[in-house]
Design an enzyme around this catalytic site. Structure first.
Site, PDB file in Angstrom:
ATOM      1  N   HIS A  12      -6.143  60.399  70.104  1.00 55.25           N
ATOM      2  CA  HIS A  12      -4.738  61.552  69.384  1.00 55.25           C
ATOM      3  C   HIS A  12      -4.613  63.035  70.191  1.00 55.25           C
ATOM      4  CE1 HIS A  12      -8.291  62.569  66.732  1.00 55.25           C
ATOM      5  NE2 HIS A  12      -8.339  63.238  67.944  1.00 55.25           N
ATOM      6  N   HIS A  59      -8.394  69.049  61.306  1.00 53.18           N
ATOM      7  CA  HIS A  59      -9.629  68.579  62.305  1.00 53.18           C
ATOM      8  C   HIS A  59      -9.333  71.241  61.518  1.00 53.18           C
ATOM      9  CE1 HIS A  59      -8.664  66.050  65.047  1.00 53.18           C
ATOM     10  NE2 HIS A  59      -9.580  66.281  65.874  1.00 53.18           N
ATOM     11  N   HIS A 193     -15.642  61.100  73.491  1.00 54.16           N
ATOM     12  CA  HIS A 193     -15.680  62.816  74.040  1.00 54.16           C
ATOM     13  C   HIS A 193     -16.650  63.422  73.298  1.00 54.16           C
ATOM     14  CE1 HIS A 193     -13.018  61.812  70.924  1.00 54.16           C
ATOM     15  NE2 HIS A 193     -12.478  63.433  70.744  1.00 54.16           N
ATOM     16  N   GLU A 240     -15.487  59.741  66.029  1.00 54.99           N
ATOM     17  CA  GLU A 240     -13.686  59.339  65.533  1.00 54.99           C
ATOM     18  C   GLU A 240     -13.762  58.182  65.584  1.00 54.99           C
ATOM     19  OE1 GLU A 240     -11.156  63.385  66.401  1.00 54.99           O
ATOM     20  OE2 GLU A 240     -11.200  62.201  68.426  1.00 54.99           O
TER      21      GLU A 240
HETATM   22  C1  DHB Z   1      -9.714  66.949  72.212  1.00 50.91           C
HETATM   23  C2  DHB Z   1      -9.855  66.108  72.156  1.00 50.91           C
HETATM   24  C3  DHB Z   1     -10.197  65.615  70.438  1.00 50.91           C
HETATM   25  O1  DHB Z   1      -9.693  64.737  69.276  1.00 50.91           O
HETATM   26  C4  DHB Z   1      -9.171  66.958  69.748  1.00 50.91           C
HETATM   27  O2  DHB Z   1      -9.678  67.001  67.870  1.00 50.91           O
HETATM   28  C5  DHB Z   1      -9.848  68.391  70.086  1.00 50.91           C
HETATM   29  C6  DHB Z   1      -9.758  68.256  71.488  1.00 50.91           C
HETATM   30  C7  DHB Z   1     -10.139  66.983  73.917  1.00 50.91           C
HETATM   31  O3  DHB Z   1     -10.431  65.988  74.645  1.00 50.91           O
HETATM   32  O4  DHB Z   1      -9.755  68.339  74.094  1.00 50.91           O
HETATM   33 FE    FE Z   2      -9.922  65.137  67.455  1.00 47.79          FE
END
Ligand code: DHB
Ligand code: FE
Length: 291
Positions: A12, A59, A193, A240
């Site tokens: 997302h 978030h 991530h 996530e």
């Molecule tokens: C990013 C990824 C995410 O899932 C998020 O909620 C905010 C930022 C990113 O890759 O920058």
């Molecule tokens: Fe996220």
């Protein structure tokens, strides 16, 4: 009766939403990301659901440290887009399905999952980016969406196993809803991530692809991955991915005979993986329940 026809999994990444909204999809950086969703947009047209249950995480847009529901179901009829960072996206209002949502709440709570009922909630990139990736940029979203929020932002977060079991409970709820509805369930967020700390920027392609394999063919063992492994292997925001297990738990083969590994395995319609988009590995799967 209602039935779950398919599940969709997708990252997302908020920058994907910004790339769409700012007309950057054909730029060399973004082109390969959006190419991975071309099949998906056609598939959505050919397999239009009546309702989507969209499992996502907020978030700190709708919720904050003031109040942190582990599992929250949107039971109202409209949800306004809102966001951190780039601000609210210029995307249509999201319409819910209060009747099915109330039924899911009743059934799932009676199956011993304590859901928070939410009658007022803004929805951020966690929900709107998956909709944009799958539907493009329509004037209005083509079907109602039930937002189903999972806390993966503030510890303690639910385990993969609990999310998987929750998916099974949602499946039972949908199966017992007395309207002929084609229902899709989407698991969103991930893949690997990490946005902060010394390991910021971490991406683990090996972990992600193994997770996709396991999610398809052996979801019960994907559900058994302990929380610490997500953090170690997939980075702090890799957690996530537990939301994908909610959607997978609602599919056929984990719900038929003896509840686990019975029935026929779902059909893999589409699989896509791309690194990077912003700080994130983008993963995407479409699985259909056999007719
Ligand atoms: C990013 C990824 C995410 O899932 C998020 O909620 C905010 C930022 C990113 O890759 O920058
Ligand atoms: Fe996220």
């Amino acid at each position: 009766m209602a039935k779950i026809t398919a599940c969709v999994f997708t990252s997302h990444v908020p920058a994907i939403g910004a790339a769409l909204d700012l007309g950057k999809t054909q730029e060399p950086y973004w082109q390969p990301v959006f190419k991975g969703y071309e099949y998906s947009k056609q598939w959505m047209k050919d397999n239009q659901p009546d309702v989507i249950i969209l499992v996502f995480n907020d978030h700190a847009t709708a919720f904050s440290l003031d109040m942190i529901p582990t599992f929250a179901i949107g039971t109202t009829d409209t949800y306004q887009p809102a966001d951190e960072g780039w601000g609210p996206r210029p995307v249509p209002m999201v319409h819910g399905h209060p009747e099915l949502a109330a039924h899911i709440a009743q059934s799932v709570i009676q199956q011993d999952f304590d859901l928070t009922l939410v009658n007022k909630m803004d929805v951020d990139h966690g929900l709107t980016v998956p909709l944009s990736l799958m539907f493009g940029q329509p004037q209005s979203w083509p079907c109602p969406v039930i937002p189903f929020a999972v806390n993966v932002v503030q510890y303690p977060v639910p385990s993969g196993q609990r999310c998987f079991n929750l998916g099974k409970a949602i499946r039972k709820a949908v199966d017992s809803f007395d309207q002929d509805l084609k229902v899709q369930i989407w698991g969103t967020g991930g893949m690997s991530h990490q946005l902060q700390g010394p390991r910021a920027g971490l991406i683990n392609q090996e972990f992600d692809n193994a997770f996709l394999d396991q999610l398809i063919a052996d979801p019960a063992s994907a559900a058994a991955i302990p929380h610490i492994n997500y953090v170690r292997e997939a980075g702090s925001e890799g957690i996530e991915l537990v939301m994908w297990l909610v959607a997978r738990g609602a599919m056929d083969d984990v719900n038929d005979v003896n509840d686990v590994d019975g029935g026929k395995a779902p059909i893999v319609r589409h699989r896509f993986y791309h690194v990077p988009a912003s700080n994130t590995a983008v993963g995407h799967l479409i699985l259909e329940n056999p007719q």
